[in-house]
Design a protein around this motif. Structure first.
Motif, PDB file in Angstrom:
ATOM      1  N   ALA A  16       0.829  -1.206   0.000  1.00 23.11           N
ATOM      2  CA  ALA A  16       0.000   0.000   0.000  1.00 23.11           C
ATOM      3  C   ALA A  16       0.865   1.259   0.000  1.00 23.11           C
ATOM      4  N   ALA A  17       1.930   1.251   0.786  1.00 23.57           N
ATOM      5  CA  ALA A  17       2.833   2.408   0.816  1.00 23.57           C
ATOM      6  C   ALA A  17       3.514   2.608  -0.540  1.00 23.57           C
ATOM      7  N   ALA A  18       4.022   1.516  -1.110  1.00 21.50           N
ATOM      8  CA  ALA A  18       4.681   1.612  -2.423  1.00 21.50           C
ATOM      9  C   ALA A  18       3.682   2.045  -3.488  1.00 21.50           C
ATOM     10  N   ALA A  19       2.479   1.480  -3.450  1.00 21.54           N
ATOM     11  CA  ALA A  19       1.454   1.828  -4.438  1.00 21.54           C
ATOM     12  C   ALA A  19       1.070   3.299  -4.311  1.00 21.54           C
ATOM     13  N   ALA A  20       0.904   3.778  -3.091  1.00 19.14           N
ATOM     14  CA  ALA A  20       0.549   5.184  -2.895  1.00 19.14           C
ATOM     15  C   ALA A  20       1.637   6.106  -3.442  1.00 19.14           C
ATOM     16  N   ASN A  79       6.302   6.942 -19.866  1.00 12.57           N
ATOM     17  CA  ASN A  79       7.096   5.834 -19.355  1.00 12.57           C
ATOM     18  C   ASN A  79       6.519   5.317 -18.043  1.00 12.57           C
ATOM     19  N   ASP A  80       6.068   6.220 -17.189  1.00 13.97           N
ATOM     20  CA  ASP A  80       5.395   5.791 -15.955  1.00 13.97           C
ATOM     21  C   ASP A  80       4.171   4.937 -16.281  1.00 13.97           C
ATOM     22  N   LEU A  81       3.427   5.345 -17.298  1.00 11.79           N
ATOM     23  CA  LEU A  81       2.225   4.598 -17.684  1.00 11.79           C
ATOM     24  C   LEU A  81       2.553   3.220 -18.255  1.00 11.79           C
ATOM     25  N   GLU A  82       3.787   3.034 -18.688  1.00 11.53           N
ATOM     26  CA  GLU A  82       4.220   1.721 -19.186  1.00 11.53           C
ATOM     27  C   GLU A  82       4.584   0.769 -18.056  1.00 11.53           C
ATOM     28  N   SER A  83       4.838   1.297 -16.856  1.00 12.70           N
ATOM     29  CA  SER A  83       5.309   0.407 -15.807  1.00 12.70           C
ATOM     30  C   SER A  83       4.507   0.459 -14.509  1.00 12.70           C
ATOM     31  N   ILE A  84       4.056   1.616 -14.099  1.00 10.31           N
ATOM     32  CA  ILE A  84       3.387   1.706 -12.798  1.00 10.31           C
ATOM     33  C   ILE A  84       2.078   0.922 -12.749  1.00 10.31           C
ATOM     34  N   PRO A  85       1.205   0.989 -13.758  1.00  7.35           N
ATOM     35  CA  PRO A  85      -0.015   0.174 -13.674  1.00  7.35           C
ATOM     36  C   PRO A  85       0.271  -1.328 -13.563  1.00  7.35           C
ATOM     37  N   ALA A  86       1.280  -1.812 -14.263  1.00  6.58           N
ATOM     38  CA  ALA A  86       1.640  -3.230 -14.165  1.00  6.58           C
ATOM     39  C   ALA A  86       2.116  -3.555 -12.749  1.00  6.58           C
ATOM     40  N   PHE A  87       2.883  -2.649 -12.152  1.00  9.97           N
ATOM     41  CA  PHE A  87       3.313  -2.850 -10.764  1.00  9.97           C
ATOM     42  C   PHE A  87       2.106  -2.903  -9.831  1.00  9.97           C
ATOM     43  N   LEU A  88       1.181  -1.982 -10.007  1.00 14.78           N
ATOM     44  CA  LEU A  88       0.009  -1.945  -9.128  1.00 14.78           C
ATOM     45  C   LEU A  88      -0.780  -3.247  -9.209  1.00 14.78           C
ATOM     46  N   ALA A  89      -0.987  -3.749 -10.422  1.00 11.07           N
ATOM     47  CA  ALA A  89      -1.746  -4.995 -10.589  1.00 11.07           C
ATOM     48  C   ALA A  89      -0.968  -6.201 -10.090  1.00 11.07           C
TER      49      ALA A  89
END
Length: 155
Positions: A16-20, A79-89
């Motif tokens: 949760a902390a990393a995702a936030a 670039n964030d959109l290429e990686s952060i959503p995958a991390f969140l999921a």
């Protein structure tokens, strides 16, 4: 046993902390682009943006010209959109496998630090190899979490 998706679970709390942090990073980059557009009075993308409005009282065709500062910020967000959503999921599903806390913290921290380092490298115009290294580190973290979930789902 507590549910995997509550703050009582230290793995979920770490996620949760990393995702936030990553959500704030992603949203903040969009706002940074807007700030840069206002500051440079440039970087508009659409013809309708040249209409006279409260936000653009003096529209000019040159506002549609490419502005490297604004474009760099857009590329950073892309670039964030290429990686952060995958991390969140992947991270959320990873939490449900009940990994050891140290593994989860290591992966989550590595991802966050790699994204922040990538942002710094991009903002300071470092060469592609440096940016690619930081992107790759984060990408490997997401792949590891996805593989962990796959293994846990078939065992």
């Amino acid at each position: 046993m507590t549910s995997a998706l509550t703050m009582e679970n230290p793995v979920f709390a770490a996620y949760a902390a990393a995702a936030a942090l990553m959500i704030l990073k992603l949203m903040g980059q969009g706002w940074m682009t807007v700030v840069l557009m206002v500051k440079t009075d440039a970087g508009l993308l659409n013809p309708e943006d040249l209409r006279s409005t409260v936000a653009n009282r003096n529209p000019r065709p040159d506002q549609m010209d490419r502005n490297e500062t604004v474009e760099r910020s857009r590329r950073m967000q892309r670039n964030d959109l290429e990686s952060i959503p995958a991390f969140l999921a992947a991270g959320l599903v990873f939490v449900t496998t009940q990994p050891p806390l140290w593994v989860a913290v290591l992966l989550f921290t590595t991802f966050v630090l790699s994204r922040l380092a990538h942002t710094y490298a991009y903002a300071t115009a470092q060469n592609h190899e440096i940016r690619a290294t930081f992107f790759s580190v984060g990408s490997v973290v997401v792949i590891v979490m996805a593989l962990w979930v796959l293994v846990a789902s078939v065992v």
